[in-house]
Design a protein around this motif. Structure first.
Motif, short mmCIF file in Angstrom:
data_model
loop_
_atom_site.label_atom_id
_atom_site.label_comp_id
_atom_site.label_asym_id
_atom_site.label_seq_id
_atom_site.Cartn_x
_atom_site.Cartn_y
_atom_site.Cartn_z
N PRO B 6 -14.83 8.39 -35.45
CA PRO B 6 -13.70 7.48 -35.20
C PRO B 6 -13.73 6.29 -36.16
N ALA B 7 -12.56 5.80 -36.45
CA ALA B 7 -12.47 4.65 -37.34
C ALA B 7 -13.06 3.43 -36.63
N VAL B 8 -13.74 2.58 -37.38
CA VAL B 8 -14.34 1.39 -36.76
C VAL B 8 -13.28 0.31 -36.66
N THR B 9 -12.91 -0.04 -35.44
CA THR B 9 -11.97 -1.14 -35.24
C THR B 9 -12.71 -2.23 -34.49
N THR B 10 -12.09 -3.42 -34.43
CA THR B 10 -12.76 -4.52 -33.72
C THR B 10 -12.99 -4.13 -32.27
N ASP B 11 -11.97 -3.45 -31.68
CA ASP B 11 -12.06 -3.09 -30.27
C ASP B 11 -13.24 -2.17 -29.99
N ASN B 12 -13.29 -1.04 -30.75
CA ASN B 12 -14.37 -0.12 -30.39
C ASN B 12 -15.73 -0.61 -30.88
N TYR B 13 -15.72 -1.52 -31.86
CA TYR B 13 -16.99 -2.12 -32.26
C TYR B 13 -17.53 -2.99 -31.12
N LEU B 14 -16.62 -3.77 -30.54
CA LEU B 14 -17.02 -4.64 -29.43
C LEU B 14 -17.46 -3.81 -28.23
N GLU B 15 -16.75 -2.68 -28.03
CA GLU B 15 -17.06 -1.78 -26.92
C GLU B 15 -18.47 -1.24 -27.10
N GLN B 16 -18.71 -0.75 -28.35
CA GLN B 16 -20.01 -0.13 -28.63
C GLN B 16 -21.15 -1.14 -28.52
N SER B 17 -20.89 -2.36 -28.98
CA SER B 17 -21.99 -3.33 -29.01
C SER B 17 -22.32 -3.89 -27.63
N GLY B 18 -21.57 -3.48 -26.63
CA GLY B 18 -21.85 -3.95 -25.28
C GLY B 18 -21.28 -5.33 -25.00
N PHE B 19 -20.56 -5.86 -25.99
CA PHE B 19 -20.01 -7.21 -25.85
C PHE B 19 -18.95 -7.26 -24.74
N MET B 20 -18.15 -6.16 -24.69
CA MET B 20 -17.09 -6.13 -23.68
C MET B 20 -17.68 -6.09 -22.27
N LYS B 21 -18.84 -5.39 -22.13
CA LYS B 21 -19.48 -5.33 -20.81
C LYS B 21 -19.88 -6.74 -20.37
N LEU B 22 -20.42 -7.47 -21.36
CA LEU B 22 -20.84 -8.84 -21.07
C LEU B 22 -19.65 -9.69 -20.64
N LEU B 23 -18.53 -9.51 -21.35
CA LEU B 23 -17.31 -10.25 -21.01
C LEU B 23 -16.84 -9.88 -19.62
N GLY B 24 -16.93 -8.55 -19.32
CA GLY B 24 -16.53 -8.05 -18.01
C GLY B 24 -17.33 -8.73 -16.92
N ARG B 25 -18.61 -8.85 -17.19
CA ARG B 25 -19.46 -9.52 -16.21
C ARG B 25 -19.07 -10.99 -16.03
N LEU B 26 -18.61 -11.57 -17.12
CA LEU B 26 -18.19 -12.98 -17.05
C LEU B 26 -16.75 -13.12 -16.57
N GLY B 27 -16.12 -12.00 -16.27
CA GLY B 27 -14.73 -12.02 -15.77
C GLY B 27 -13.71 -12.33 -16.86
N MET B 28 -13.98 -11.92 -18.11
CA MET B 28 -13.06 -12.24 -19.21
C MET B 28 -12.60 -10.99 -19.95
N ARG B 29 -12.36 -9.90 -19.21
CA ARG B 29 -12.01 -8.67 -19.92
C ARG B 29 -10.57 -8.68 -20.41
N ASN B 30 -9.70 -9.49 -19.79
CA ASN B 30 -8.34 -9.46 -20.33
C ASN B 30 -8.23 -10.37 -21.56
N SER B 31 -7.29 -10.03 -22.43
CA SER B 31 -7.25 -10.66 -23.75
C SER B 31 -6.93 -12.16 -23.68
N ARG B 32 -6.19 -12.58 -22.65
CA ARG B 32 -5.79 -13.99 -22.55
C ARG B 32 -7.01 -14.89 -22.32
N SER B 33 -7.80 -14.51 -21.33
CA SER B 33 -8.96 -15.35 -21.05
C SER B 33 -9.96 -15.27 -22.21
#
Lengths: 389, 317
Positions: B6-33
């Protein structure tokens, strides 16, 4: 309505420094002399009253400079320009009774369409009701009446060009000059506007000088075409003349799409008959061609053979080649082949009677072709001049 | 080419790096917050650097805050009443307005004329040299400009008075004379800031399509009509922008006044800024100074909004 005569018109731009001159010589294909850069060399032509002349050529060939000299926007270095019998060399543009349409439309952005069209008449102090009548008449011809109160930024490219043409029409000029007016439009709009220019020409019936780099525009619009290269006129003639009797390889290659194929070959003379040999194939020339060659006292020599892609036909025995690329265009297919002698050739084949033409001309497939000896063009291999004309 | 990867995009890079999980835990998974979180450090910095000082100024303007006084009382609009009942402050507004009007008018006029002249020069080399030479006054620091002019206009050893003497013309104590101090300030400001106007208008002139000039020539427009119907309308936005920037800048003038005259003689060159400095900062009456600063800010805002409304928005280019 007027006759335009250009007598040995020349344009030289003085070059300020030696450094600049060296730059011009190395960086461009322009002809540089001690006097400066030669933009137009010895332009000599009579444009008849109500004739539509198209100046065509690649970028930097001097076509726009010639038009600007007719308009008075560029001074003439030497030679004479007459419009309607009056010497115009030192006459200001506004007194030449001409109108010009530019590629960039050159509309005044802060004025409405009406103001843009009436500007020149206002400066000439034409009475208001006369201005109004002329603007409305022109707007009607060009179908822009509903936009008269709009500003150029609110119009599309095609509408803006119509306004630019309207601005020229209202002046009732003796000569109508157009500098690549359709170049900024997309392909579809360009075709539409081209047709409109043809009908406009019949309606306003004046002398037109039209500049373009698009040979299709040149062929469809012009009564006569002037083909230029590096400031020098190569050929003047009707569309058919320049297509069928190109004077040199430049004209032959420039006019016609896809462009003409050129082969290195030999011309053989045996008594009063001639034959050409290329790619190991010898083809006898038709009697009318032979007559013309005899008349020009041409002997056996190395030549460049020009054949238009649509004059090439497939056969069982002829020049062998392999398909490199093919472009399917619906009713025709353009096949790019490479011959055994490594010449690159384009063939235009009608697809009507063919079964699966794309497969037939797939990359790497062998193709054997020949050409109609009546329709070949013979050029001097060194000078590039047509040996027949 | 490996198409399965798959092409490396910011989204899937963040997904892969576990950054999104961390954000999820902090309650910031939506783009606005997420966006707000990312901008927060900059926003806080901006708030601290601009909004806080501004609010402080507003607060101080409503108090009798004085650096040497321990207590600070809320006194409402007393500072403003005191300011507007003070003849010197009213004079300073008038001096500032007069100074702005003269300076901006001459800067615009000279800048436009110079730009038109330099743009009309055919030889590129000369045009380039002129352009650079003309910019020099604008490039000098104001302190240097003030020192040079002070020396040139010095009553005792200044070169200007020496020339006038040599020509048997009357000499002046330029910055100490009520009749000459103000005009001198205007001249020096115009000398330094005309290049700014020149540069902006010159750039706008260069951007005018040449085809419009050709069309005007064929239409029969002479020099005057071409300027009126082609050049000027095309310069409208640049002129308006220039006038606005120069007005705002000139209205706030302090450095030149303070260095050259200090507001004198007898208040002839006291602008609002100089008044605030003399009666607010020097005397440590920061409350009064803040009120003066607020008045100046409001006048500048009004001027800027008039320009934006009338000139910049009406641009029909």
């Amino acid at each position: 309505m007027a006759e335009v005569i250009l007598k040995h018109v020349k344009k030289i731009y003085p070059v300020a420094s030696r450094k600049e001159r060296e730059f011009e010589e190395t960086e461009s294909n322009l002809h540089v002399t001690n006097e400066g850069v030669v933009a137009v060399e010895d332009f000599d032509m009579t444009i008849a009253d109500r004739e539509f002349i198209v100046l065509v050529g690649p970028s930097g060939c001097g076509k726009s400079t010639t038009l600007n000299m007719i308009a008075g926007l560029e001074s003439i270095t030497s030679g004479e320009l007459y419009i309607d019998g009056v010497l115009m060399n030192n006459v200001e543009p506004q007194h030449r009774d001409i109108a010009m349409v530019f590629q960039s439309y050159a509309l005044y952005p802060h004025m409405t369409v009406y103001e843009n069209m009436s500007f020149s008449l206002k400066l000439k102090k034409v009475p208001k009701d006369e201005i109004d009548r002329r603007v409305k008449e022109a707007a009607e011809i060009l179908d822009i009446t509903q936009y008269l109160n709009r500003k150029p930024k609110d119009l599309s490219g095609g509408q803006r060009q119509r306004v630019a043409i309207g601005r020229a029409i209202v002046r009732h000029p003796k000569v109508f000059l157009m500098d690549e007016p359709l170049s900024n439009l997309d392909a579809k709009l360009r075709n539409q506007m081209r047709a409109e220019i043809i009908s406009l020409r019949h309606r306003i019936d004046t002398t037109f000088v039209y500049v373009t780099h698009d040979q299709t525009e040149a062929m469809t619009l012009g009564d006569r075409i002037v083909i230029m290269k590096e400031g020098v006129v190569q050929q003047i003639g009707t569309s058919q003349e320049v297509f069928e009797k190109p004077v040199n390889t430049f004209v032959a290659g420039f006019i016609g799409t896809p462009q003409m194929n050129f082969f290195n070959g030999e011309l053989k003379r045996e008594g009063d008959s001639y034959s050409i040999k290329t790619e190991g194939v010898e083809i006898a020339l038709s009697s009318d061609k032979c007559e013309r060659l005899i008349k020009n006292n041409i002997g056996s020599q190395k030549i460049t053979i020009g054949v238009r892609p649509e004059h090439i036909s497939l056969c069982d025995e002829g020049i062998n080649s392999k398909v490199e690329v093919s472009e399917m265009l619906g009713s025709t297919i353009h096949v790019h082949v490479s011959t055994d002698g490594n010449e690159k050739v384009i063939l235009v084949i009608q697809t009507m009677d063919l079964n699966e033409p794309t497969k037939m001309f797939a990359s790497g497939k062998p193709v054997t072709f020949t050409f109609n000896p009546k329709l070949v063009h013979l050029f001097d291999s060194e000078t590039g001049h047509n040996l027949e004309y | 080419m490996d198409n399965k990867r798959p092409a490396v995009t910011t989204d899937n890079y963040l997904e892969q790096s576990g950054f999104m999980k961390l954000l999820g835990r902090l309650g910031m998974r939506n783009s606005r917050s997420f966006a707000i979180t990312m901008m927060l450090p900059t926003l806080l910095f901006m708030l601290f650097m601009t909004v806080y000082p501004m609010l402080s100024t507003v607060w101080y303007s409503l108090t009798n805050f004085r650096l040497l006084k321990a207590e600070t009382d809320f006194i409402g609009i007393n500072n403003f009443i005191q300011l507007f009942s003070n003849e010197y402050f009213r004079d300073s507004i008038w001096v500032t307005v007069k100074f702005t009007l003269f300076s901006v008018f001459f800067e615009m006029l000279l800048g436009l004329l110079l730009a038109l002249y330099v743009n009309s020069i055919q030889q590129k080399m000369i045009q380039k040299t002129m352009r650079i030479t003309m910019l020099l006054p604008y490039l000098f620091p104001t302190v240097t400009v003030c020192l040079s002019w002070t020396m040139m206009l010095s009553a005792n050893y200044g070169v200007i008075n020496q020339w006038l003497n040599a020509l048997s013309l009357p000499t002046y104590n330029w910055f100490a004379d009520v009749h000459t101090a103000f005009p001198m300030l205007v001249i020096i400001d115009v000398w330094q800031n005309t290049p700014f106007v020149f540069l902006l208008i010159y750039a706008a002139l260069q951007a005018i399509p040449q085809d419009q000039y050709k069309a005007a020539k064929i239409d029969g427009a002479g020099v005057r009509n071409t300027f009126w119907y082609v050049t000027l309308p095309n310069l409208k936005t640049a002129l308006a922008l220039c006038a606005m920037l120069r007005t705002i800048d000139t209205f706030r003038i302090f450095d030149k006044v303070n260095l050259l005259t200090g507001g004198g003689p007898s208040g002839a060159t006291t602008t609002i800024s100089q008044y605030i400095y003399n009666y607010g900062i020097k005397t440590l009456k920061f409350g009064l100074g803040s009120a003066g600063a607020l008045v100046m800010t409001i006048i500048v805002l009004i001027l800027a909004s008039i320009y934006i409304k009338n000139a910049l928005r009406n641009n029909n280019g």
